[in-house]
Design a protein around this motif. Structure first.
Motif, PDB file in Angstrom:
ATOM      1  N   ALA A   1      25.626   9.065  54.859  1.00  0.00           N
ATOM      2  CA  ALA A   1      26.033   8.777  53.479  1.00  0.00           C
ATOM      3  C   ALA A   1      26.476  10.068  52.797  1.00  0.00           C
ATOM      4  N   SER A   2      27.376  10.769  53.473  1.00  0.00           N
ATOM      5  CA  SER A   2      27.833  12.057  52.942  1.00  0.00           C
ATOM      6  C   SER A   2      29.329  12.222  53.171  1.00  0.00           C
ATOM      7  N   ASN A   3      30.008  12.647  52.127  1.00  0.00           N
ATOM      8  CA  ASN A   3      31.410  13.059  52.264  1.00  0.00           C
ATOM      9  C   ASN A   3      31.564  14.468  51.679  1.00  0.00           C
ATOM     10  N   LEU A   4      30.560  15.276  52.026  1.00  0.00           N
ATOM     11  CA  LEU A   4      30.498  16.635  51.491  1.00  0.00           C
ATOM     12  C   LEU A   4      30.690  17.676  52.588  1.00  0.00           C
ATOM     13  N   CYS A   5      31.558  18.639  52.269  1.00  0.00           N
ATOM     14  CA  CYS A   5      31.753  19.808  53.133  1.00  0.00           C
ATOM     15  C   CYS A   5      31.296  21.028  52.355  1.00  0.00           C
ATOM     16  N   LEU A   6      30.437  21.821  52.968  1.00  0.00           N
ATOM     17  CA  LEU A   6      30.023  23.071  52.325  1.00  0.00           C
ATOM     18  C   LEU A   6      30.959  24.188  52.760  1.00  0.00           C
ATOM     19  N   SER A   7      31.519  24.890  51.791  1.00  0.00           N
ATOM     20  CA  SER A   7      32.314  26.076  52.098  1.00  0.00           C
ATOM     21  C   SER A   7      31.349  27.261  52.066  1.00  0.00           C
ATOM     22  N   ALA A   8      30.946  27.689  53.254  1.00  0.00           N
ATOM     23  CA  ALA A   8      29.842  28.652  53.368  1.00  0.00           C
ATOM     24  C   ALA A   8      30.342  30.093  53.233  1.00  0.00           C
ATOM     25  N   ASP A   9      30.903  30.391  52.059  1.00  0.00           N
ATOM     26  CA  ASP A   9      31.496  31.713  51.856  1.00  0.00           C
ATOM     27  C   ASP A   9      30.462  32.732  51.384  1.00  0.00           C
ATOM     28  N   VAL A  10      29.522  33.032  52.278  1.00  0.00           N
ATOM     29  CA  VAL A  10      28.543  34.083  52.009  1.00  0.00           C
ATOM     30  C   VAL A  10      28.985  35.334  52.760  1.00  0.00           C
ATOM     31  N   THR A  11      28.323  36.449  52.511  1.00  0.00           N
ATOM     32  CA  THR A  11      28.902  37.690  53.025  1.00  0.00           C
ATOM     33  C   THR A  11      28.324  38.184  54.350  1.00  0.00           C
TER      34      THR A  11
ATOM     35  N   ARG B   1      31.201  27.810  45.845  1.00  0.00           N
ATOM     36  CA  ARG B   1      30.341  28.448  44.852  1.00  0.00           C
ATOM     37  C   ARG B   1      29.499  27.468  44.056  1.00  0.00           C
ATOM     38  N   GLY B   2      30.007  26.245  43.863  1.00  0.00           N
ATOM     39  CA  GLY B   2      29.220  25.241  43.138  1.00  0.00           C
ATOM     40  C   GLY B   2      27.839  25.062  43.758  1.00  0.00           C
ATOM     41  N   ILE B   3      27.745  25.200  45.079  1.00  0.00           N
ATOM     42  CA  ILE B   3      26.453  25.042  45.767  1.00  0.00           C
ATOM     43  C   ILE B   3      25.809  26.395  46.059  1.00  0.00           C
ATOM     44  N   ILE B   4      26.618  27.315  46.561  1.00  0.00           N
ATOM     45  CA  ILE B   4      26.047  28.594  47.017  1.00  0.00           C
ATOM     46  C   ILE B   4      25.394  29.379  45.889  1.00  0.00           C
ATOM     47  N   GLN B   5      26.027  29.319  44.704  1.00  0.00           N
ATOM     48  CA  GLN B   5      25.508  30.129  43.603  1.00  0.00           C
ATOM     49  C   GLN B   5      24.423  29.427  42.794  1.00  0.00           C
TER      50      GLN B   5
ATOM     51  N   ALA C   1      20.671  27.949  41.922  1.00  0.00           N
ATOM     52  CA  ALA C   1      19.345  28.540  42.132  1.00  0.00           C
ATOM     53  C   ALA C   1      18.741  28.021  43.439  1.00  0.00           C
ATOM     54  N   ASP C   2      18.968  26.741  43.723  1.00  0.00           N
ATOM     55  CA  ASP C   2      18.434  26.158  44.957  1.00  0.00           C
ATOM     56  C   ASP C   2      19.543  25.381  45.684  1.00  0.00           C
ATOM     57  N   PRO C   3      20.281  26.069  46.570  1.00  0.00           N
ATOM     58  CA  PRO C   3      21.426  25.419  47.231  1.00  0.00           C
ATOM     59  C   PRO C   3      21.130  24.076  47.897  1.00  0.00           C
ATOM     60  N   PRO C   4      19.993  23.885  48.598  1.00  0.00           N
ATOM     61  CA  PRO C   4      19.797  22.566  49.220  1.00  0.00           C
ATOM     62  C   PRO C   4      19.724  21.423  48.204  1.00  0.00           C
ATOM     63  N   SER C   5      19.050  21.633  47.065  1.00  0.00           N
ATOM     64  CA  SER C   5      18.962  20.512  46.124  1.00  0.00           C
ATOM     65  C   SER C   5      20.283  20.336  45.387  1.00  0.00           C
ATOM     66  N   GLU C   6      21.004  21.422  45.177  1.00  0.00           N
ATOM     67  CA  GLU C   6      22.322  21.291  44.545  1.00  0.00           C
ATOM     68  C   GLU C   6      23.283  20.569  45.506  1.00  0.00           C
ATOM     69  N   ALA C   7      23.178  20.866  46.794  1.00  0.00           N
ATOM     70  CA  ALA C   7      24.014  20.175  47.784  1.00  0.00           C
ATOM     71  C   ALA C   7      23.717  18.679  47.764  1.00  0.00           C
ATOM     72  N   GLU C   8      22.451  18.328  47.607  1.00  0.00           N
ATOM     73  CA  GLU C   8      22.075  16.909  47.512  1.00  0.00           C
ATOM     74  C   GLU C   8      22.701  16.258  46.272  1.00  0.00           C
ATOM     75  N   ARG C   9      22.722  17.007  45.172  1.00  0.00           N
ATOM     76  CA  ARG C   9      23.342  16.476  43.945  1.00  0.00           C
ATOM     77  C   ARG C   9      24.839  16.221  44.191  1.00  0.00           C
ATOM     78  N   TYR C  10      25.502  17.145  44.846  1.00  0.00           N
ATOM     79  CA  TYR C  10      26.925  16.948  45.161  1.00  0.00           C
ATOM     80  C   TYR C  10      27.112  15.777  46.133  1.00  0.00           C
ATOM     81  N   ARG C  11      26.210  15.685  47.119  1.00  0.00           N
ATOM     82  CA  ARG C  11      26.326  14.591  48.090  1.00  0.00           C
ATOM     83  C   ARG C  11      26.205  13.236  47.384  1.00  0.00           C
TER      84      ARG C  11
END
Ligand code: 6AU
Length: 357
Positions: free
Chosen positions: A31-41, A329-333, A335-345
């Protein structure tokens, strides 16, 4: 277009590309149509992020060339470690390389060099400004790669004892047993012929072990592993302000996609581009951000001041008909990327359900 109203599980049945068929099923399962752009350094951050956010996504997008400490080792490097995380969490790896050059050059950039992108990235993308023959060149490279996998490469090495003074260091002898001359006719004696066997097993091979020595599952449950195929997305439209890609360019991408249905999975675009009756390409869309929690999901989202423009998942998926949103950046930046990713999902999946009714 019919694909706008069809559930992903239905599109899985008619997509031409095996990886697209797999991806549509994976989307339905997670149940996901989300791609994470993992632009970390750093490579370390990339692997930690992939492991934490993996459960919410179906695609992980990389830019290997902005990651410091990327380990190029083909057996143990960063690509191989990412591939293991992809198996564990059930996502595909998309290297956002935006290939653009003559066909021969992109073939070499795709399959060889330091990064050997084809070995670990299921998906990559290309800008076809240089002409669509480049798509054929990449398709050919991918087909050659697929034909080589799983095969054991046997190399015969003859070990000779040179007759003093007649052989230069390391010179290979003619490996016909019994023939004691090298290819230049110089004399020596062959001591033995050794066969070196190298097994060529790609980083995402389903033939790799499915459990580790402790019995832990190394593969995502509920779906088989992805097919050993490689896919291309054509960069048909961009999210940035003042983008120079014209309607003609986008149309050329559509034509190139239809000509290479067995290799092109779809597009990186800002809207749905399926128009012919049997088009079933997948659309991935960057330039996606949600307003902060609590604010209206159709609210306006500011750009990044460097040309990037953002739309919400609701606008991109429900209104513009794209399939997968790409969020960096919406997810990576957060405070808590996993829960923000869930919100986007959740929001993106809801936008899809709203579209298909
Ligand atoms: O969410 P962001 O703005 O932090 O990151 C967006 C990501 C970046 C861009 O290189 C990429 O998406 N991108 C692309 C891709 C995926 O090809 C095309 C485009 O039009 N806009 C865009 O931002 O990694």
């Amino acid at each position: 277009h019919p694909t706008l109203l069809q559930p992903y599980s239905e599109r899985a049945k008619t997509a031409t590309h095996p990886l697209s068929r797999y991806l549509f099923r994976l989307m339905d399962l997670k149940a996901s149509n989300l791609c994470l752009s993992a632009d970390v350094t750093t490579a370390r951050e990339l692997l930690v992020l992939a492991d934490r956010v993996g459960p919410s996504i179906v695609v992980l997008k990389t830019h290997y060339d902005l990651i410091s400490g990327w380990d190029y080792n083909p057996q143990t490097g960063t690509g191989v470690k990412l591939a293991a995380l992809a198996r564990k969490h059930g996502f595909l790896i998309f290297e956002d390389r935006k290939f653009v050059d003559i066909g021969k050059t992109v073939q070499m950039q795709y399959t060889a060099g330091t990064a050997r992108i084809i070995e670990w990235a299921h998906i990559t993308n290309a800008n076809i400004d240089a002409g669509k023959d480049m798509v054929r060149a990449m398709a050919e490279a991918a087909a050659n790669w697929k034909a080589r996998i799983h095969y054991e490469v046997k190399t015969s090495v003859s070990v000779g004892t040179p007759v003093a003074g007649q052989f230069e260091d390391g010179e290979e002898q003619n490996d016909n047993a019994g023939d004691d001359r090298d290819s230049d006719g110089r004399k020596g004696s062959i001591v033995s012929i050794t066969t070196v066997t190298q097994s060529f097993e790609p980083a995402d091979s389903p033939r790799l072990a499915k459990t580790n020595e402790h019995g832990d599952e190394l593969v995502y449950p509920g779906i088989e592993e992805p097919p050993m195929d490689r896919g291309l997305l054509l960069l048909a439209q961009m999210s940035s302000k003042g983008c120079l890609m014209t309607k003609d360019y986008t149309q050329a991408c559509v034509e190139a996609a239809r000509e290479h249905k067995d290799f092109v999975m779809g597009y990186v675009a800002q809207e749905a581009l399926n128009s012919a009756p049997d088009d079933n390409f997948i659309h991935m869309t960057p330039g996606c951000k949600l307003p902060p929690p609590g604010q209206e999901e159709n609210g306006h989202v500011e750009g990044d001041g460097l040309g990037q423009q953002y739309n919400t998942p609701a606008k991109l998926i429900t209104l513009l008909g794209t399939d997968i949103v790409i969020v960096g950046r919406g997810i990576i930046q957060a405070a808590d990327p996993p829960s923000e990713a869930e919100r986007y999902r959740r929001k993106s999946w809801k936008a899809y359900l709203t579209r298909v009714g």
